[in-house]
Design a protein around this motif. Sequence first.
Motif, PDB file in Angstrom:
ATOM      1  N   ALA A 147       0.943  -1.147   0.131  1.00 49.47           N
ATOM      2  CA  ALA A 147      -0.223  -0.004  -0.009  1.00 49.47           C
ATOM      3  C   ALA A 147       1.035   1.304  -0.011  1.00 49.47           C
ATOM      4  CB  ALA A 147      -0.961  -0.267   1.313  1.00 49.47           C
ATOM      5  N   VAL A 148       1.828   1.187   0.612  1.00 53.96           N
ATOM      6  CA  VAL A 148       2.938   2.433   1.001  1.00 53.96           C
ATOM      7  C   VAL A 148       3.454   2.635  -0.455  1.00 53.96           C
ATOM      8  CG1 VAL A 148       4.986   3.215   1.971  1.00 53.96           C
ATOM      9  CG2 VAL A 148       3.151   2.348   3.387  1.00 53.96           C
ATOM     10  N   SER A 149       4.006   1.500  -1.105  1.00 58.84           N
ATOM     11  CA  SER A 149       4.671   1.715  -2.468  1.00 58.84           C
ATOM     12  C   SER A 149       3.531   2.250  -3.335  1.00 58.84           C
ATOM     13  CB  SER A 149       5.097   0.438  -2.766  1.00 58.84           C
ATOM     14  OG  SER A 149       4.005  -0.465  -3.248  1.00 58.84           O
ATOM     15  N   LYS A 150       2.317   1.956  -3.107  1.00 58.64           N
ATOM     16  CA  LYS A 150       1.357   2.535  -4.344  1.00 58.64           C
ATOM     17  C   LYS A 150       0.930   3.852  -3.808  1.00 58.64           C
ATOM     18  CE  LYS A 150      -0.214  -1.919  -6.159  1.00 58.64           C
ATOM     19  NZ  LYS A 150      -1.457  -2.854  -5.914  1.00 58.64           N
ATOM     20  N   GLU A 151       1.458   4.571  -2.880  1.00 60.56           N
ATOM     21  CA  GLU A 151       1.280   5.665  -2.163  1.00 60.56           C
ATOM     22  C   GLU A 151      -0.304   5.631  -1.615  1.00 60.56           C
ATOM     23  OE1 GLU A 151       2.538   9.034  -4.338  1.00 60.56           O
ATOM     24  OE2 GLU A 151       4.452   8.159  -4.390  1.00 60.56           O
ATOM     25  N   GLU A 152      -0.847   4.364  -1.194  1.00 53.84           N
ATOM     26  CA  GLU A 152      -2.310   4.509  -0.831  1.00 53.84           C
ATOM     27  C   GLU A 152      -2.356   4.512   0.671  1.00 53.84           C
ATOM     28  OE1 GLU A 152      -3.729   1.199  -4.241  1.00 53.84           O
ATOM     29  OE2 GLU A 152      -3.542   0.661  -2.241  1.00 53.84           O
ATOM     30  N   ALA A 156      -3.089   2.340   3.985  1.00 56.20           N
ATOM     31  CA  ALA A 156      -1.951   1.941   4.813  1.00 56.20           C
ATOM     32  C   ALA A 156      -2.225   2.210   6.209  1.00 56.20           C
ATOM     33  CB  ALA A 156      -0.525   2.605   4.338  1.00 56.20           C
ATOM     34  N   ALA A 157      -2.821   3.134   6.472  1.00 60.06           N
ATOM     35  CA  ALA A 157      -3.079   3.616   7.978  1.00 60.06           C
ATOM     36  C   ALA A 157      -4.080   2.685   8.381  1.00 60.06           C
ATOM     37  CB  ALA A 157      -3.708   5.031   7.910  1.00 60.06           C
ATOM     38  N   LYS A 158      -5.128   2.086   7.755  1.00 56.65           N
ATOM     39  CA  LYS A 158      -6.074   1.159   8.145  1.00 56.65           C
ATOM     40  C   LYS A 158      -5.198  -0.195   8.633  1.00 56.65           C
ATOM     41  CE  LYS A 158     -10.509   1.895   6.271  1.00 56.65           C
ATOM     42  NZ  LYS A 158     -11.343   1.837   5.055  1.00 56.65           N
ATOM     43  N   ILE A 159      -4.375  -0.500   7.667  1.00 60.28           N
ATOM     44  CA  ILE A 159      -3.514  -1.810   7.758  1.00 60.28           C
ATOM     45  C   ILE A 159      -2.748  -1.726   9.138  1.00 60.28           C
ATOM     46  CG2 ILE A 159      -2.019  -3.411   6.687  1.00 60.28           C
ATOM     47  CD1 ILE A 159      -2.884  -2.503   4.223  1.00 60.28           C
ATOM     48  N   ARG A 160      -2.265  -0.568   9.324  1.00 61.82           N
ATOM     49  CA  ARG A 160      -1.165  -0.254  10.336  1.00 61.82           C
ATOM     50  C   ARG A 160      -2.021  -0.433  11.684  1.00 61.82           C
ATOM     51  NH1 ARG A 160       1.266   4.773   9.389  1.00 61.82           N
ATOM     52  NH2 ARG A 160       2.240   3.682   7.707  1.00 61.82           N
TER      53      ARG A 160
END
Lengths: 177, 272
Positions: A147-152, A156-160
Amino acid sequence: MLCQSCNEREANVHITKIINGVKTEMHLCDECAKAMHGEKVGLGYEMGMPLSFQNILDGFVEMMGGFPQSIIGEKTCPLCKMTFEDFRRNGRIGCDECYKTFKDEMIPLIRRIHGNIQHNGKLPRRTGGILKYKRDIDRLKDELKNAVSKEEFERAAKIRDEIKELEMKLKEEENRG
Amino acid sequence: MDSLNRVSMVEKHLISMNLLKNYDNAAVILNKEENVSIMINEEDHIRLQVIYPGLKLKEAYEYASRLDDLIEERVNFAFDSKLGYLTSCPTNLGTGIRASVMMHLPGLTLTKSINDLISTVNQVGMTIRGIYGEGSNIMGNIYQISNQVSLGLSEEEIINNLVAVIKKIIDQEKRAREVILQTQPKELEDDMYRSLGILKYARLISASECLNLLSRVRMGVEMGIIKDVDIKKLNELLVNVQPASLQLIEGREIEARERDFIRAKILRESLK
Ligand SMILES: [Zn+2]
Ligand SMILES: [Zn+2]
């Protein structure tokens, strides 16, 4: 359509052959078809059916794996007293301890059979809780990177957050056990 | 339970040959519908078998998994985080799952495509086996396709892969039948009706001949060529003509030659 061989009678036998990816079609009458394949045509003679079994391979990862190393020495399982030679003879291990005893010999063999040595299926309920959390956390960490590499960043925050929650549960579980 | 009953359970696929061999130290628990069996002291301490008709592999797995949960409440299975469930044979490690489907493949057998099929299926981590009879001939063109790889994939992936392969095989089987129908329609019809004729009128018939002829008639019914035979009747015969089941129906032990005679009689009466 007329028969390709005699050009006289109606073609009612249609044979498609695929040889090395090249497709050829033949349209023959009953008589010419019989003549070509010998007088006695048994049911289901080799008719060069257009097979496409290779398609079955689509979407599957090719399996890999080494060959078992030669066996050194005569180890014996401390629990069931089985030797590796015994296993080689009948293909069955004696007890679960055997997998530890003969680890060096078994792992390459298992890799050859299954192509890998990482269980990904169901886990035992009683001891499986910790394993399951660890596995889910690993999976989520991969997703996070993705997600981070795709700048989503929203995803990413949700996954964290999900990872944090699982790590808490994992800690609780570990403290309990 | 006497030995006839036990062998007939193997013929019906309710227990395995392995369990039968180890009969004195083994046990089996069966449900009333005879589609669920729990074998104790087969190759492993516990082996669950759930059979559903058709392609209902997911349903069968879910049922087996619930049973597994119940057993696990009382029993600690040997488990390793890398190797999964530790089975006595390394080919079953990991999930310990063997998902299989029985298929009737007369078209692929007739077009001699089975060997191609076997090698391709092997390449994707699956196996295909014929059902062997008294001799070493594959009987009745019935094959069993199952996963070979049980470690590294989830149960769902194993089942989905198998279903995908089965669907391709079904397509190929249909195609093989079409090819035969197109190229040799009269020979095909002749062969099917001759088979039906022998089954209806023979006085002595062996199990393997009978199963092969039943396969041909079944193919005729499935292709809509033979119209006056009920497929349910064929399925029933498929079990009832096998040696132990036949003796069980008659209620006594019967010599091979007399079996052939009684088998012919059962066929005649059923297909009348
Ligand atoms: Zn011609
Ligand atoms: Zn051991």
